[in-house]
Design a protein around this motif. Structure first.
Motif, PDB file in Angstrom:
ATOM      1  N   ASN A  24       0.703  -1.310  -0.015  1.00  0.00           N
ATOM      2  CA  ASN A  24       0.181  -0.031  -0.092  1.00  0.00           C
ATOM      3  C   ASN A  24       0.928   1.268  -0.044  1.00  0.00           C
ATOM      4  O   ASN A  24       0.383   2.124   0.439  1.00  0.00           O
ATOM      5  CB  ASN A  24      -1.031  -0.036   1.312  1.00  0.00           C
ATOM      6  CG  ASN A  24      -0.203   0.132   2.584  1.00  0.00           C
ATOM      7  OD1 ASN A  24       0.882   0.117   2.694  1.00  0.00           O
ATOM      8  ND2 ASN A  24      -1.025   0.165   3.558  1.00  0.00           N
ATOM      9  N   SER A  25       2.001   1.225  -0.229  1.00  0.00           N
ATOM     10  CA  SER A  25       2.992   2.166  -0.457  1.00  0.00           C
ATOM     11  C   SER A  25       3.297   2.927   0.807  1.00  0.00           C
ATOM     12  O   SER A  25       3.975   4.047   1.056  1.00  0.00           O
ATOM     13  CB  SER A  25       2.548   3.407  -1.409  1.00  0.00           C
ATOM     14  OG  SER A  25       1.712   4.229  -1.020  1.00  0.00           O
ATOM     15  N   CYS A  26       3.226   2.169   2.040  1.00  0.00           N
ATOM     16  CA  CYS A  26       3.142   3.015   3.416  1.00  0.00           C
ATOM     17  C   CYS A  26       4.339   2.047   4.143  1.00  0.00           C
ATOM     18  O   CYS A  26       4.592   0.877   3.934  1.00  0.00           O
ATOM     19  CB  CYS A  26       1.921   3.205   4.134  1.00  0.00           C
ATOM     20  SG  CYS A  26       0.827   3.955   3.341  1.00  0.00           S
ATOM     21  N   VAL A  27       4.794   2.663   5.152  1.00  0.00           N
ATOM     22  CA  VAL A  27       5.747   2.304   6.290  1.00  0.00           C
ATOM     23  C   VAL A  27       4.820   2.647   7.522  1.00  0.00           C
ATOM     24  O   VAL A  27       4.224   3.635   7.835  1.00  0.00           O
ATOM     25  CB  VAL A  27       7.149   2.573   6.241  1.00  0.00           C
ATOM     26  CG1 VAL A  27       7.722   1.937   4.938  1.00  0.00           C
ATOM     27  CG2 VAL A  27       7.314   4.140   6.209  1.00  0.00           C
ATOM     28  N   ALA A  28       5.165   1.554   8.528  1.00  0.00           N
ATOM     29  CA  ALA A  28       4.687   2.077  10.062  1.00  0.00           C
ATOM     30  C   ALA A  28       5.693   1.528  10.881  1.00  0.00           C
ATOM     31  O   ALA A  28       6.314   0.581  10.824  1.00  0.00           O
ATOM     32  CB  ALA A  28       3.343   1.416  10.383  1.00  0.00           C
TER      33      ALA A  28
END
Length: 311
Positions: free
Chosen positions: A176-180
């Motif tokens: 989803n093109s995200c990092v957490a």
């Protein structure tokens, strides 16, 4: 589930996390509350390797070393740990691991009531997620978008967190093109690198908002040009050679990597690369640009690979 039942479920999740870690580090203590030093570091590294997530040492001591915690971590961290332990998410873990009723009588329940119960459980989970997100916490999430197209970047984005009081930590975006990750800092600083996009260093104040922050990256026109050259049909190969000669520095460092972990390397001269990119072979269309660096309007460093059909 009530809050007390959620706390009990989290205690079971801690045990499941410890069991998963012990499968790969059998010498560690089976009780994660006894972990310290190298064991915590090994767990942080394994968490990155398996689910692309990160927890700080402070977070570990707050939620894992304190026995039965007074509060739950944020829902994104619960989802992360649940995936690490082998479940899809936190709700899936609670549903699979919920203790059976202590009642001696077992009523016969129709299938529709099971479905209704599952829907209610999902609604409760969504409500809990909203509550945890609005209460704030230690979770940080950034999503990366193409500045020109205003769309999520589908290529992997490598994020190097450089404001830790230790060596840089590296994360890679998911689908989803995200990092957490978990952070106890008020300000975060990280460098971003991605094929076809310019590297940048980002500094952000952490406000604790419930929505992920969107970071826009600028396209690397030269990398996109090379990508286009490798995929497009060409009739005038002499013109293509002139174009490549103009954008690549005479002394450019050019190398091709092999294998999923980039263990093998071949070095190319500028002339060898131009020859490779102007020969109409099937492998040329499998060429992926991994990294470029420019100086004075020319590419001075280029890293690429030729994808296997299995990748």
């Amino acid at each position: 589930m009530s809050r007390s039942e959620d706390i009990k479920a989290f205690v079971r999740l801690k045990k499941a996390v410890a069991e998963e870690f012990l499968r790969h580090h059998p010498s560690a203590s089976p009780n994660l509350e006894e972990w310290k030093g190298q064991e915590i570091t090994d767990f942080q590294d394994h968490l990155i390797q398996k689910v692309n997530g990160q927890v700080s040492e402070k977070w570990f001591y707050t939620y894992f070393k304190s026995g039965v915690p007074d509060k739950l971590p944020r829902i994104d961290m619960l989802n992360l740990l649940s995936r690490y332990a082998g479940w899809d998410n936190w709700n899936d873990f609670k549903f699979q691991r919920q203790a059976p009723s202590e009642s001696t009588s077992v009523p016969v329940v129709s299938k529709k009531w099971y479905v209704l119960g599952y829907l209610i459980l999902t609604a409760v989970g969504l409500f809990a997620w909203n509550q945890f997100m609005t209460q704030g916490g230690d979770g940080v999430q950034f999503c990366f978008y193409d500045q020109d197209r205003n769309e999520p970047i589908t290529n992997p984005v490598r994020v190097e967190i450089i404001n830790f009081k230790e060596s840089p930590r590296t994360l890679v975006t998911s689908g989803n093109s995200c990092v957490a990750w978990d952070s106890d800092e008020n300000v975060v600083q990280f460098a971003v690198h991605s094929p076809y996009y310019k590297s940048d260093t980002i500094v952000r104040a952490l406000t604790g908002g419930e929505d992920p922050e969107i970071i826009y990256l600028k396209t690397d026109d030269y990398a996109l040009m090379l990508h286009y050259f490798s995929k497009s049909k060409v009739e005038d190969w002499k013109q293509r050679r002139r174009e490549l000669n103009q954008i690549i520095h005479d002394d450019a460092i050019i190398y091709q990597v092999f294998g999923q972990n980039d263990y093998g390397v071949d070095l190319y001269s500028k002339e060898e690369l131009i020859n490779k990119m102007t020969l109409p072979t099937s492998s040329l269309r499998q060429m992926d640009i991994l990294e470029t660096r420019r100086k004075d309007g020319k590419i001075v460093q280029l890293k690429f690979k030729i994808r296997d059909d299995e990748e």
